[in-house]
Structure formats: C-alpha cells, structure tokens
Design an enzyme around this catalytic site. Sequence first.
Site, PDB file in Angstrom:
ATOM      1  CE  LYS A  95       4.712  -1.768 -11.143  1.00  0.00           C
ATOM      2  NZ  LYS A  95       5.049  -0.912 -10.042  1.00  0.00           N
ATOM      3  CG  ASP A  96       4.034  -2.116 -16.116  1.00  0.00           C
ATOM      4  OD1 ASP A  96       3.625  -0.820 -15.387  1.00  0.00           O
ATOM      5  OD2 ASP A  96       5.348  -1.135 -16.856  1.00  0.00           O
ATOM      6  NE  ARG A 146      -0.336  -0.605  -5.417  1.00  0.00           N
ATOM      7  CZ  ARG A 146       0.909  -0.684  -4.691  1.00  0.00           C
ATOM      8  NH1 ARG A 146       0.905  -0.538  -3.504  1.00  0.00           N
ATOM      9  NH2 ARG A 146       2.300   0.101  -5.456  1.00  0.00           N
ATOM     10  NE  ARG A 147       4.459   2.400  -5.128  1.00  0.00           N
ATOM     11  CZ  ARG A 147       4.837   1.738  -6.568  1.00  0.00           C
ATOM     12  NH1 ARG A 147       5.345   2.729  -6.260  1.00  0.00           N
ATOM     13  NH2 ARG A 147       5.575   0.612  -6.739  1.00  0.00           N
ATOM     14  NE  ARG A 164       4.654   8.972 -14.669  1.00  0.00           N
ATOM     15  CZ  ARG A 164       4.539   9.231 -15.900  1.00  0.00           C
ATOM     16  NH1 ARG A 164       2.925  10.032 -15.931  1.00  0.00           N
ATOM     17  NH2 ARG A 164       4.482   8.571 -16.940  1.00  0.00           N
ATOM     18  NE  ARG A 170       9.202   7.017 -11.217  1.00  0.00           N
ATOM     19  CZ  ARG A 170       8.434   6.473 -10.534  1.00  0.00           C
ATOM     20  NH1 ARG A 170       7.841   6.433  -9.909  1.00  0.00           N
ATOM     21  NH2 ARG A 170       8.930   5.113 -11.722  1.00  0.00           N
ATOM     22  CB  CYS A 258      -3.818   2.600 -12.995  1.00  0.00           C
ATOM     23  SG  CYS A 258      -3.628   3.724 -14.517  1.00  0.00           S
TER      24      CYS A 258
END
Length: 358
Positions: A95-96, A146-147, A164, A170, A258
């Site tokens: 996904k990166d 997105r979330r 972040r 986190r 992103c």
Amino acid sequence: MSEEATSSDGNGKVSRVIRIGTRKSQLARIQTDSVADKLKQLYPEIDVEIIGMSTTGDKILDTALSKIGEKSLFTKELENALERNEVDLVVHSLKDLPTTLPPGFTIGAVLKRENPHDAVVLHPKHMGKTLDTLPENSVIGTSSLRRAAQLKKRFPHLDFKDIRGNLNTRLKKLDEKDDFAAIILAAAGLRRMGWDNRISHILGPEDCMYAVGQGALAVEVRARDTDILEMVSVLHDPDTVLRCIAERAFLRQLEGGCSVPVAVNTEVKEAQLYLTGAVYSLDGSDSLKETMQTSIADAGKTLEEVDERVQRVGVTACKVSGGAQDNAERLGIDLANLLLSKGAKEILTVARQLNDAR
C-alpha cells in the site's frame, strides 16, 4: 545484471549474498525477515544481508501523511539504494508503493495477503465497547483520510483526529494519554507484530473498506535483473497478485493517492474476481461506490517469460496467467471509468483542495 556479492564459509564454499533493503521500524523488519526466511528456505545456497534505512515518511512525524503530498514517502530512499546497486531487492508494504514506479523498477513478487481490513484498538478504559457504543464526541485517531471519511459517515457521533508514528508509537500514545478513545490500524500490521490481543474488533467492508494493496507485501527489484526477478517470482501468491493488480489499476485510473479518500474491497470466488471501489468526500457525506467482476480462469495457463516490459501497474508476475492479469487490470480501469462517469473526479478534486487548505 547487478554486481554480485559473495561470501565464503571458511571451507572454500562460496555463497551468493542477497542484500535486502527495508525501513528500520520493528514492523518493517518483521516483514522483511519473513521474506528473507522464505528465500532462504527456497534457496539454501544464498546468504541474506538485511540493510535498514530511514525514509522521509519515518522522519516527518508531526505532519499528516495526506498533507506532505509526496507519493513515495516510505519508498524513495529504498529505491535510491536499489538504483545504486547497494541492495538487490527491497521489501515494502504494497500500500506504500505508488501505482506508477520509477523507470527501471518493478514489483517482482506480491506475497500472500494477510487480513487486509482495518482494526479498532480501544483505550484500555473503553474495553468491551465498540465504535457504536463509545460516548458522544469520543476522539478516534487515524492517519488516513480514507478511514476518517468512511467512519465519519458511519459513526457521526465520533470525532476523528490525526495520529502519526509507527505502530509502537501510536499504541503508546493511545495507552499513556487520554487523547484518544480508540485508534484505527491495519489488522495486518498488528497480526505480524503478534499483537492480535490488541484488536478490539475488525471493521468489515460495510463499515470501512481498505486501502489499495493493504495487507500485502511487495518485493521491488531492478527490472533488468532477470536473475533476481526469477528468484523472487516464486513468492507470488496468484490470488493476491490479481486482486492487487485490479486495485492498483483502479487507483491509477482515478489518479488517486494518499491525499484523497479512495477505498476498495476484492474477493476471488469460483474463478471470478470481484472488485468494489469507492471514492469519498473528506467528511464522507458525498460518495460513489460500485462493484464489478471478471473471470480469472486460466486461459490455457499461458505463462510469460520474464520480461521487464510486461508490467501491469508496476507488477511483473511471470508465473501467473497473463490473460488473468490482463482481465484484472481491465477490471480496475473499467470500474474507475464507471465512477468517473458518475462524478468521482469532482468529489476527489474537492477532497484534494479541502485537504490542501487544512
């Protein structure tokens, strides 16, 4: 062909050394070690050397990812090392990786996908609750537009704020302060770290669809290194390859990244690939979502020779049916075009402008 590094075991036996580049975070190392272990099992004659690096995304921790605007936040430094022949391959979270890779690079392997869905991790004082039952105005931490877009629409009583840092950071912010009632993380990362017990519940696609490529590991190589490409190609998981080609083609056709809220859900059932794709406004109030399917049955099981020119959205999968890959890529493009015809570009343009202005 890259310059080969070799090592000797002292008895005159020479092994080829394969140098693998990775980010320095604990999760990145676990993911890279898993790939290194698989290669060692398949090719006992090689030695593996792992080289850790810090990327731009690892260094800038006080700004939301969506505000930085750099498409290769977690990959550029690793690709630079690949270009300079300092490493032979690089392991990424798929996904990166941008949907268009720099010239000369390709994704030589996409490994079997871990659970791609997002997970809710509750603050210890809220154990037993769900997002539905958290108190009004509870603050939920997520670094993803997105979330946030999907969850704002689904859970309007909650507030969403940026958080972040790597997984360890986190979780520490969640546990040691009262700033967040919960945070949203990729289930795959938590599982790979062995932290399944921190998952309060997994969000299904009806609540939150996932990011393109989420849960899958990618091995990036120099496209001209046919020997390395051949070596890593045995790591491909065909279903994951086809799902991720469709997802990446969908995102690329939308021109998403992103900095805009784009989400997907894919399934393989009875030689059919199903792709659901959606775009959202930043607050989730405006959205478009559609599902399409295609056949991925092996048409004569045609396998392609290793050829750097045969890439589909950056993926070279010479051991997966070329016809099935073509169908998967076309599915992503067709679904994106359907959403674009219904106004997706306008939704994403406004989302991008609002995000830039924040």
